[in-house]
Design an enzyme around this catalytic site. Structure first.
Site: not given
Length: 460
Positions: A236, A270
């Site tokens: 990720e 994020c």
């Protein structure tokens, strides 16, 4: 095992005080670390599903019972506000509970061999078997829950796990692993290691490691993929979330959601709301309300219940973000509030007119920075949302269901949140990116599947 190099000193980003020290290892310690993990692999594999689930459920309950201690550690080492830290502890407990459920549920299924010609006299099934040793590399922004998202599914699947937490936030990971061991996990089945890039590279390259699960930046992710060799990777790697606000949206609700999404955890998120793209006819009203609300947020002491925005992870990180803002202004952007760092603190920062080729528009800021932009047509909005080469989440605000469905289908992202901030997430959903850099999914069920492999049993 005894560490071989100088201990790592961890400091509080809010005031610079020393949180503590942790032992560090170097590449020459990898063989010993892997020997421990190999013992852990065998011990973890021998645990029944009932035992794995009991350990994870027990740890979830114990974590809820010690939530205050864990929350205060997150505040001290990561700088989150106490309110945000408590929310993270609660989510981590849910992540462990979901992992316990997966240990019970994800056992495989029957294969109808007799449905195929020539196999009528066969019966069988497949199970889900552990991969073996999993290396989990975690970031500082969710120092507890992102560790839980890797270690929980790994344990549920019967694996051993080596956890390499961020250098800035090692204690939350260590506390969680200690809690799991206290609740019955074999102590060799989960190991926390600390060290610099050379240690990480040696562990990533080790043939004994069957999977690397990494959350972090693109540069590091690219380096991991180049040296990992033949093993499973889950990554990720961040994003720069677009949020589309259509003219028919509930503007008050959109403003409130976007302010939270942009400045939660000092913007170190994020899937935070970074690019706010508003239909031109309502852009002035949205901009005025958004800026006004951002200015009301209180930046300061993360232990104070009234604080909305705590420090970034370090003074250098805040200063880098401040320089990026100054660069955008020098290239024509307009600064409406914030922008100047003091130590590790950067107040909520809002800009408009940022050139699309500027790094603040192209890259993940990972700071409390929001950019205001406009669109005049749905096609333009979708094109702008999809402009970048990577995406985790996107969001859109509209009262029109047809618009919501049509635009959601066109946006290239791992998730599209409708009438909510891009940073909305529950720990059971599949979580990951689209386009460049997307590898695998987190979310307990999906990570569990990545961390296990099917094994067929066929009886004639």
């Amino acid at each position: 095992m005894t560490a071989s190099i100088a201990p790592l000193t961890v400091t509080n980003p809010a005031d610079g005080s020393i949180v503590g020290t942790v032992p560090q290892h170097g590449p020459h310690d990898v063989a010993s670390l892997l020997a421990v993990a190999e013992r852990g692999r065998r011990a973890a594999r021998a645990l029944s599903r009932f035992e794995r689930a009991a350990i994870l459920d027990g740890a979830a309950a114990a974590l809820r019972g010690r939530a205050d201690a864990f929350a205060h550690m997150i505040v001290r080492e990561a700088g989150k506000t106490i309110t945000q830290a408590r929310a993270e502890v609660g989510r981590a407990a849910v992540t462990l509970s979901l992992s316990a459920t997966e240990a019970r549920r994800g056992g495989g299924e029957v294969i109808p061999f007799d449905a195929f010609a020539g196999a009528e006299d066969r019966r069988g099934w497949y199970t889900r078997e552990p991969l073996g040793i999993i290396l989990a590399i975690t970031p500082y922004n969710d120092a507890l829950n992102l560790v839980a998202h890797k270690i929980g599914p790994a344990i549920a699947g019967g694996n051993a796990v080596i956890v390499k937490p961020a250098q800035q936030t090692p204690f939350s990971a260590r506390m969680l692993v200690d809690l799991l061991i206290e609740c019955g996990l074999p102590d060799s089945a989960a190991t926390v290691v600390h060290g610099d890039r050379s240690l990480t590279q040696a562990l990533v390259a080790a043939q004994e490691v069957r999977m690397v699960s990494f959350t972090g930046g693109f540069t590091t992710g690219d380096a991991i993929s180049r040296i990992a060799g033949i093993k499973r990777l889950a990554m990720e790697l961040g994003g720069n979330a677009p949020i589309l606000v259509f003219a028919d949206a509930d503007l008050d609700a959109a403003v409130e959601a976007c302010v939270s999404g942009a400045f939660w955890a000092a913007g170190q998120n994020c899937i935070g709301a970074q690019r706010l793209i508003v239909e031109s006819s309502v852009a002035p009203a949205f901009q005025q309300a958004f800026i006004a609300r951002a200015r009301t947020l209180r930046t300061g002491d993360p232990t104070d219940e009234r604080t909305d925005v705590g420090p970034m992870i370090s003074a250098p990180a805040a200063e880098r973000a401040s320089r990026t803002v100054a660069s955008a202004v020098s290239h024509g952007a307009r600064l409406w509030c914030g922008g100047s760092a003091e130590g590790a603190f950067l107040p909520p920062t809002v800009l408009s007119d940022v050139p699309h080729d500027h790094e603040l528009s192209r890259e993940e800021a990972f700071a409390p920075i929001a950019i205001l932009d406009t669109f005049t047509s749905e096609a333009e909005a979708v094109a702008e949302a999809n402009r970048l080469d990577y995406a985790l989440h996107a969001a859109l605000f509209t009262e029109n269901l047809h618009t919501a469905l049509r635009v959601s289908e066109q946006i290239e992202a791992g998730g599209v949140m409708v009438n909510d901030s891009s940073d909305f997430r529950v720990d059971a959903m599949p979580f990951g990116g689209a386009k460049y850099g997307s590898m695998g999914r987190e979310g307990v069920r999906f990570a569990y599947e990545d961390m296990t492999q099917p094994k067929v049993i066929c009886i004639r």
